[in-house]
Design a protein around this motif. Sequence first.
Motif, PDB file in Angstrom:
ATOM      1  N   SER A  27       0.838  -1.207   0.000  1.00 13.19           N
ATOM      2  CA  SER A  27       0.000   0.000   0.000  1.00 13.19           C
ATOM      3  C   SER A  27       0.873   1.256   0.000  1.00 13.19           C
ATOM      4  CB  SER A  27      -0.888   0.013   1.239  1.00 13.19           C
ATOM      5  OG  SER A  27      -0.079   0.258   2.378  1.00 13.19           O
ATOM      6  N   ASP A  28       0.218   2.392  -0.191  1.00 13.07           N
ATOM      7  CA  ASP A  28       0.961   3.657  -0.213  1.00 13.07           C
ATOM      8  C   ASP A  28       0.615   4.528   1.003  1.00 13.07           C
ATOM      9  OD1 ASP A  28       2.788   5.402  -1.451  1.00 13.07           O
ATOM     10  OD2 ASP A  28       1.132   6.619  -2.226  1.00 13.07           O
ATOM     11  N   VAL A  29       0.045   3.931   2.042  1.00 12.34           N
ATOM     12  CA  VAL A  29      -0.338   4.708   3.233  1.00 12.34           C
ATOM     13  C   VAL A  29       0.928   5.208   3.934  1.00 12.34           C
ATOM     14  CG1 VAL A  29      -1.415   4.513   5.520  1.00 12.34           C
ATOM     15  CG2 VAL A  29      -2.509   3.506   3.509  1.00 12.34           C
ATOM     16  N   ARG A  30       0.987   6.522   4.171  1.00 14.65           N
ATOM     17  CA  ARG A  30       2.232   7.101   4.685  1.00 14.65           C
ATOM     18  C   ARG A  30       2.152   7.554   6.135  1.00 14.65           C
ATOM     19  NH1 ARG A  30       5.485   9.095  -0.127  1.00 14.65           N
ATOM     20  NH2 ARG A  30       4.722   7.659  -1.689  1.00 14.65           N
ATOM     21  N   GLN A  31       0.934   7.710   6.650  1.00 16.74           N
ATOM     22  CA  GLN A  31       0.775   8.208   8.023  1.00 16.74           C
ATOM     23  C   GLN A  31       0.228   7.096   8.905  1.00 16.74           C
ATOM     24  OE1 GLN A  31       1.674  11.289   8.555  1.00 16.74           O
ATOM     25  NE2 GLN A  31       1.867  11.828   6.388  1.00 16.74           N
ATOM     26  N   PRO A  74       9.788   3.089  10.047  1.00 13.76           N
ATOM     27  CA  PRO A  74      10.540   3.751  11.127  1.00 13.76           C
ATOM     28  C   PRO A  74       9.677   4.004  12.354  1.00 13.76           C
ATOM     29  CG  PRO A  74      10.934   4.844   9.018  1.00 13.76           C
ATOM     30  CD  PRO A  74       9.832   3.853   8.783  1.00 13.76           C
ATOM     31  N   GLU A  75       8.432   4.489  12.136  1.00 12.57           N
ATOM     32  CA  GLU A  75       7.591   4.831  13.283  1.00 12.57           C
ATOM     33  C   GLU A  75       7.203   3.587  14.089  1.00 12.57           C
ATOM     34  OE1 GLU A  75       4.124   8.026  13.793  1.00 12.57           O
ATOM     35  OE2 GLU A  75       4.652   7.593  11.712  1.00 12.57           O
ATOM     36  N   ASN A 135      -3.530   6.842   9.547  1.00 11.68           N
ATOM     37  CA  ASN A 135      -4.439   6.248   8.547  1.00 11.68           C
ATOM     38  C   ASN A 135      -4.201   4.743   8.389  1.00 11.68           C
ATOM     39  OD1 ASN A 135      -5.265   8.871   7.950  1.00 11.68           O
ATOM     40  ND2 ASN A 135      -3.575   9.140   6.511  1.00 11.68           N
ATOM     41  N   ALA A 136      -3.312   4.192   9.172  1.00 12.86           N
ATOM     42  CA  ALA A 136      -2.837   2.831   8.885  1.00 12.86           C
ATOM     43  C   ALA A 136      -3.790   1.754   9.396  1.00 12.86           C
ATOM     44  CB  ALA A 136      -1.468   2.634   9.510  1.00 12.86           C
ATOM     45  N   PHE A 137      -3.825   0.653   8.664  1.00 11.53           N
ATOM     46  CA  PHE A 137      -4.558  -0.556   9.052  1.00 11.53           C
ATOM     47  C   PHE A 137      -3.480  -1.592   9.386  1.00 11.53           C
ATOM     48  CE2 PHE A 137      -7.487  -4.156   7.590  1.00 11.53           C
ATOM     49  CZ  PHE A 137      -8.221  -4.123   8.760  1.00 11.53           C
ATOM     50  N   LEU A 138      -3.389  -1.938  10.673  1.00 16.53           N
ATOM     51  CA  LEU A 138      -2.231  -2.699  11.154  1.00 16.53           C
ATOM     52  C   LEU A 138      -2.627  -4.053  11.712  1.00 16.53           C
ATOM     53  CD1 LEU A 138      -0.801   0.058  13.487  1.00 16.53           C
ATOM     54  CD2 LEU A 138      -0.049  -0.416  11.166  1.00 16.53           C
TER      55      LEU A 138
END
Length: 266
Positions: free
Chosen positions: A144-148, A252-253, A151-154
Amino acid sequence: MDLASLAANVCRIAMNAGSFLKEERKTFRRENVEEKRAHDYVSYVDKESEKLIVAELSALLPEAGFITEEDSAVYRGEPYCWVVDPLDGTTNYIHDNTPYCVSIALRTKEELLLGVVYDPCRDECFYGWKDGGAYLDGERMRVSDVRQLENAFLMIELPYNSNEYARTGEHLLHSLYGKVGGIRMNGSAALGICYVAAGRLDAWEEAFIGKWDYAAAALLVLEAGGRVTDFYGNDNFIDTHHIIATNGHLHPELQTLIREALPLGM
Ligand code: IPD
Ligand code: CA
Protein backbone atom coordinates in the motif's frame (compact mmCIF):
# COMPACT_ATOMS: atom_id res chain seq x y z
CA MET A 1 17.95 -22.60 -10.94
CA ASP A 2 14.67 -21.71 -12.71
CA LEU A 3 12.84 -20.13 -9.77
CA ALA A 4 9.69 -19.29 -11.78
CA SER A 5 9.03 -22.91 -12.72
CA LEU A 6 10.07 -24.10 -9.25
CA ALA A 7 7.49 -21.67 -7.77
CA ALA A 8 4.76 -23.13 -10.01
CA ASN A 9 5.58 -26.61 -8.70
CA VAL A 10 5.67 -25.43 -5.08
CA CYS A 11 2.26 -23.77 -5.55
CA ARG A 12 0.88 -27.12 -6.68
CA ILE A 13 2.39 -28.86 -3.62
CA ALA A 14 1.07 -26.20 -1.21
CA MET A 15 -2.39 -26.42 -2.81
CA ASN A 16 -2.42 -30.22 -2.41
CA ALA A 17 -1.57 -29.87 1.27
CA GLY A 18 -4.13 -27.08 1.67
CA SER A 19 -6.85 -29.27 0.18
CA PHE A 20 -5.88 -31.99 2.66
CA LEU A 21 -6.24 -29.50 5.56
CA LYS A 22 -9.65 -28.36 4.36
CA GLU A 23 -10.91 -31.88 3.78
CA GLU A 24 -9.75 -33.11 7.23
CA ARG A 25 -11.40 -30.10 8.88
CA LYS A 26 -14.83 -31.54 7.94
CA THR A 27 -14.40 -34.42 10.38
CA PHE A 28 -11.84 -32.92 12.76
CA ARG A 29 -12.40 -33.56 16.48
CA ARG A 30 -10.93 -31.70 19.46
CA GLU A 31 -9.73 -35.02 20.97
CA ASN A 32 -7.09 -35.02 18.21
CA VAL A 33 -5.33 -31.99 19.68
CA GLU A 34 -2.07 -32.21 21.67
CA GLU A 35 -0.41 -29.28 23.48
CA LYS A 36 3.29 -28.87 22.54
CA ARG A 37 3.76 -26.20 25.23
CA ALA A 38 1.33 -23.80 26.90
CA HIS A 39 -1.39 -22.92 24.34
CA ASP A 40 0.72 -24.12 21.38
CA TYR A 41 -1.26 -26.91 19.76
CA VAL A 42 -0.67 -29.63 17.18
CA SER A 43 -2.62 -32.55 15.74
CA TYR A 44 -2.25 -35.38 13.26
CA VAL A 45 -3.33 -32.90 10.56
CA ASP A 46 -0.20 -30.72 11.00
CA LYS A 47 2.00 -33.84 11.01
CA GLU A 48 0.38 -35.53 8.00
CA SER A 49 0.40 -32.30 6.01
CA GLU A 50 4.12 -31.95 6.75
CA LYS A 51 4.83 -35.53 5.58
CA LEU A 52 3.01 -34.89 2.30
CA ILE A 53 4.89 -31.65 1.68
CA VAL A 54 8.32 -33.04 2.63
CA ALA A 55 7.89 -36.06 0.34
CA GLU A 56 6.92 -33.89 -2.64
CA LEU A 57 9.58 -31.22 -2.06
CA SER A 58 12.25 -33.94 -1.66
CA ALA A 59 11.36 -35.28 -5.09
CA LEU A 60 11.40 -31.78 -6.57
CA LEU A 61 14.84 -30.75 -5.24
CA PRO A 62 16.68 -33.74 -3.72
CA GLU A 63 19.73 -31.64 -2.77
CA ALA A 64 17.80 -29.39 -0.34
CA GLY A 65 17.47 -29.85 3.43
CA PHE A 66 14.50 -28.90 5.61
CA ILE A 67 13.52 -26.70 8.52
CA THR A 68 9.95 -27.67 9.39
CA GLU A 69 7.66 -26.78 12.28
CA GLU A 70 6.84 -30.36 13.23
CA ASP A 71 10.45 -31.60 12.91
CA SER A 72 9.74 -34.53 10.59
CA ALA A 73 12.77 -33.66 8.43
CA VAL A 74 16.25 -32.31 9.10
CA TYR A 75 18.72 -29.71 7.94
CA ARG A 76 22.31 -30.96 7.60
CA GLY A 77 23.92 -27.81 6.23
CA GLU A 78 22.84 -28.35 2.62
CA PRO A 79 23.27 -25.27 0.35
CA TYR A 80 19.49 -25.08 -0.15
CA CYS A 81 16.84 -25.43 2.52
CA TRP A 82 13.04 -25.62 2.47
CA VAL A 83 11.36 -23.80 5.36
CA VAL A 84 7.92 -25.34 5.88
CA ASP A 85 4.89 -24.61 8.03
CA PRO A 86 2.42 -27.38 7.13
CA LEU A 87 -0.41 -25.58 8.95
CA ASP A 88 -0.03 -21.98 10.04
CA GLY A 89 -2.99 -20.90 12.14
CA THR A 90 -3.33 -24.17 14.05
CA THR A 91 -5.31 -22.55 16.89
CA ASN A 92 -7.79 -21.14 14.35
CA TYR A 93 -7.99 -24.55 12.69
CA ILE A 94 -8.73 -26.59 15.80
CA HIS A 95 -11.48 -24.14 16.76
CA ASP A 96 -12.94 -24.24 13.23
CA ASN A 97 -11.97 -20.63 12.61
CA THR A 98 -10.23 -19.07 9.64
CA PRO A 99 -7.72 -18.22 8.33
CA TYR A 100 -5.15 -20.99 8.20
CA CYS A 101 -2.67 -21.85 5.47
CA VAL A 102 0.38 -23.76 4.21
CA SER A 103 3.67 -21.85 3.99
CA ILE A 104 6.76 -22.99 2.05
CA ALA A 105 9.98 -21.03 1.43
CA LEU A 106 13.26 -21.95 -0.23
CA ARG A 107 16.43 -20.32 1.06
CA THR A 108 20.20 -20.55 0.99
CA LYS A 109 22.28 -19.86 4.11
CA GLU A 110 22.17 -16.15 3.26
CA GLU A 111 18.95 -15.37 1.42
CA LEU A 112 15.36 -16.24 0.62
CA LEU A 113 14.84 -17.47 -2.95
CA LEU A 114 11.17 -18.35 -3.20
CA GLY A 115 7.98 -18.17 -1.15
CA VAL A 116 4.53 -19.75 -1.45
CA VAL A 117 1.61 -19.34 0.97
CA TYR A 118 -1.66 -21.08 0.15
CA ASP A 119 -4.92 -20.29 1.97
CA PRO A 120 -7.45 -23.07 1.31
CA CYS A 121 -10.20 -21.12 3.08
CA ARG A 122 -10.25 -18.38 0.43
CA ASP A 123 -8.52 -20.52 -2.21
CA GLU A 124 -5.79 -17.89 -2.54
CA CYS A 125 -2.23 -18.64 -3.55
CA PHE A 126 0.42 -16.02 -2.74
CA TYR A 127 3.80 -16.69 -4.36
CA GLY A 128 6.94 -15.10 -5.65
CA TRP A 129 10.64 -15.50 -6.10
CA LYS A 130 13.75 -13.39 -5.69
CA ASP A 131 13.91 -10.58 -8.26
CA GLY A 132 10.82 -12.04 -9.96
CA GLY A 133 8.02 -10.20 -8.16
CA ALA A 134 5.20 -11.30 -5.85
CA TYR A 135 1.82 -12.54 -7.06
CA LEU A 136 -1.64 -13.42 -5.80
CA ASP A 137 -3.31 -15.90 -8.16
CA GLY A 138 -1.43 -14.54 -11.16
CA GLU A 139 -1.85 -10.83 -10.33
CA ARG A 140 1.22 -8.84 -9.35
CA MET A 141 1.09 -7.65 -5.72
CA ARG A 142 2.19 -4.20 -4.54
CA VAL A 143 2.30 -2.89 -0.97
CA SER A 144 0.00 0.00 0.00
CA ASP A 145 0.96 3.66 -0.21
CA VAL A 146 -0.34 4.71 3.23
CA ARG A 147 2.23 7.10 4.68
CA GLN A 148 0.77 8.21 8.02
CA LEU A 149 0.33 5.95 11.02
CA GLU A 150 -3.00 7.68 11.78
CA ASN A 151 -4.44 6.25 8.55
CA ALA A 152 -2.84 2.83 8.88
CA PHE A 153 -4.56 -0.56 9.05
CA LEU A 154 -2.23 -2.70 11.15
CA MET A 155 -1.90 -6.23 12.45
CA ILE A 156 -0.42 -6.83 15.88
CA GLU A 157 -0.09 -10.53 16.68
CA LEU A 158 0.17 -11.90 20.21
CA PRO A 159 2.73 -14.75 20.40
CA TYR A 160 2.55 -17.77 22.71
CA ASN A 161 5.37 -16.30 24.89
CA SER A 162 3.02 -14.08 26.89
CA ASN A 163 5.39 -13.49 29.83
CA GLU A 164 8.13 -12.08 27.62
CA TYR A 165 5.83 -10.24 25.21
CA ALA A 166 3.13 -8.74 27.46
CA ARG A 167 4.72 -5.32 27.96
CA THR A 168 5.44 -4.93 24.23
CA GLY A 169 1.89 -5.89 23.30
CA GLU A 170 0.43 -3.56 25.91
CA HIS A 171 2.67 -0.69 24.82
CA LEU A 172 1.70 -1.15 21.16
CA LEU A 173 -2.00 -1.36 21.91
CA HIS A 174 -1.81 1.62 24.27
CA SER A 175 0.10 3.68 21.68
CA LEU A 176 -1.95 2.69 18.63
CA TYR A 177 -5.50 1.92 19.74
CA GLY A 178 -7.81 4.78 18.77
CA LYS A 179 -4.99 6.57 16.96
CA VAL A 180 -4.66 4.47 13.81
CA GLY A 181 -7.16 3.46 11.14
CA GLY A 182 -7.65 -0.01 12.62
CA ILE A 183 -5.88 -2.84 14.44
CA ARG A 184 -6.42 -6.54 13.75
CA MET A 185 -5.07 -9.94 14.74
CA ASN A 186 -5.76 -12.97 12.52
CA GLY A 187 -3.91 -15.93 14.09
CA SER A 188 -1.79 -16.74 11.03
CA ALA A 189 1.54 -14.96 10.81
CA ALA A 190 2.13 -16.17 7.24
CA LEU A 191 -1.18 -14.76 5.97
CA GLY A 192 -0.90 -11.53 7.98
CA ILE A 193 2.46 -10.84 6.33
CA CYS A 194 1.09 -11.80 2.88
CA TYR A 195 -1.65 -9.22 3.38
CA VAL A 196 1.04 -6.53 3.72
CA ALA A 197 2.45 -7.71 0.37
CA ALA A 198 -1.05 -7.55 -1.14
CA GLY A 199 -1.72 -4.03 0.22
CA ARG A 200 -4.56 -5.34 2.39
CA LEU A 201 -2.64 -4.31 5.51
CA ASP A 202 -0.11 -1.50 5.88
CA ALA A 203 2.05 -3.11 8.59
CA TRP A 204 2.45 -6.28 10.65
CA GLU A 205 4.67 -7.30 13.60
CA GLU A 206 5.28 -10.18 15.98
CA ALA A 207 8.07 -11.63 18.16
CA PHE A 208 8.85 -15.22 19.20
CA ILE A 209 7.80 -16.69 15.87
CA GLY A 210 9.41 -19.54 13.93
CA LYS A 211 11.23 -19.13 10.62
CA TRP A 212 8.46 -21.26 9.07
CA ASP A 213 5.88 -18.66 10.15
CA TYR A 214 7.41 -15.76 8.21
CA ALA A 215 10.04 -16.90 5.65
CA ALA A 216 7.80 -17.31 2.58
CA ALA A 217 5.60 -14.28 3.23
CA ALA A 218 8.52 -11.99 4.12
CA LEU A 219 10.07 -12.53 0.68
CA LEU A 220 6.73 -11.61 -0.89
CA VAL A 221 6.63 -8.29 1.01
CA LEU A 222 10.13 -7.44 -0.24
CA GLU A 223 9.18 -8.39 -3.81
CA ALA A 224 6.00 -6.29 -3.52
CA GLY A 225 8.07 -3.20 -2.67
CA GLY A 226 7.76 -3.28 1.12
CA ARG A 227 10.27 -3.56 3.94
CA VAL A 228 10.99 -6.40 6.37
CA THR A 229 13.41 -6.21 9.31
CA ASP A 230 13.88 -7.65 12.75
CA PHE A 231 12.85 -5.57 15.79
CA TYR A 232 16.25 -3.80 15.74
CA GLY A 233 15.78 -2.70 12.13
CA ASN A 234 18.26 -5.20 10.61
CA ASP A 235 17.49 -6.03 6.99
CA ASN A 236 19.20 -9.38 7.46
CA PHE A 237 16.26 -10.99 9.29
CA ILE A 238 16.19 -14.53 7.91
CA ASP A 239 17.42 -16.25 11.07
CA THR A 240 15.60 -14.09 13.57
CA HIS A 241 12.42 -14.66 15.61
CA HIS A 242 11.01 -11.13 15.62
CA ILE A 243 9.69 -9.46 12.48
CA ILE A 244 8.31 -6.11 11.34
CA ALA A 245 6.83 -6.14 7.83
CA THR A 246 5.46 -2.89 6.39
CA ASN A 247 4.80 -0.95 3.21
CA GLY A 248 8.13 0.81 3.93
CA HIS A 249 6.65 4.21 4.79
CA LEU A 250 5.44 3.15 8.24
CA HIS A 251 8.53 1.14 9.14
CA PRO A 252 10.54 3.75 11.13
CA GLU A 253 7.59 4.83 13.28
CA LEU A 254 6.49 1.28 14.09
CA GLN A 255 10.05 0.23 14.84
CA THR A 256 10.48 3.20 17.20
CA LEU A 257 7.34 2.20 19.10
CA ILE A 258 8.58 -1.38 19.42
CA ARG A 259 12.03 -0.23 20.55
CA GLU A 260 10.38 1.72 23.40
CA ALA A 261 9.23 -1.61 24.91
CA LEU A 262 11.32 -4.46 23.52
CA PRO A 263 10.20 -7.93 24.62
CA LEU A 264 11.94 -9.32 27.70
CA GLY A 265 15.04 -11.35 26.87
CA MET A 266 15.66 -9.59 23.55
C1 IPD B 1 1.26 -19.33 14.95
C2 IPD B 1 0.45 -18.36 14.16
C3 IPD B 1 0.02 -17.21 15.03
C4 IPD B 1 1.17 -16.54 15.74
C5 IPD B 1 2.02 -17.56 16.47
C6 IPD B 1 2.47 -18.66 15.51
P1 IPD B 1 1.01 -21.89 14.28
O1 IPD B 1 1.69 -20.40 14.16
O2 IPD B 1 1.19 -17.88 13.06
O3 IPD B 1 -0.61 -16.20 14.28
O4 IPD B 1 0.68 -15.59 16.66
O5 IPD B 1 3.14 -16.91 17.02
O6 IPD B 1 3.27 -19.58 16.18
O7 IPD B 1 1.29 -22.39 15.65
O8 IPD B 1 -0.43 -21.71 14.02
O9 IPD B 1 1.71 -22.64 13.21
CA1 CA C 1 2.12 -24.53 12.24
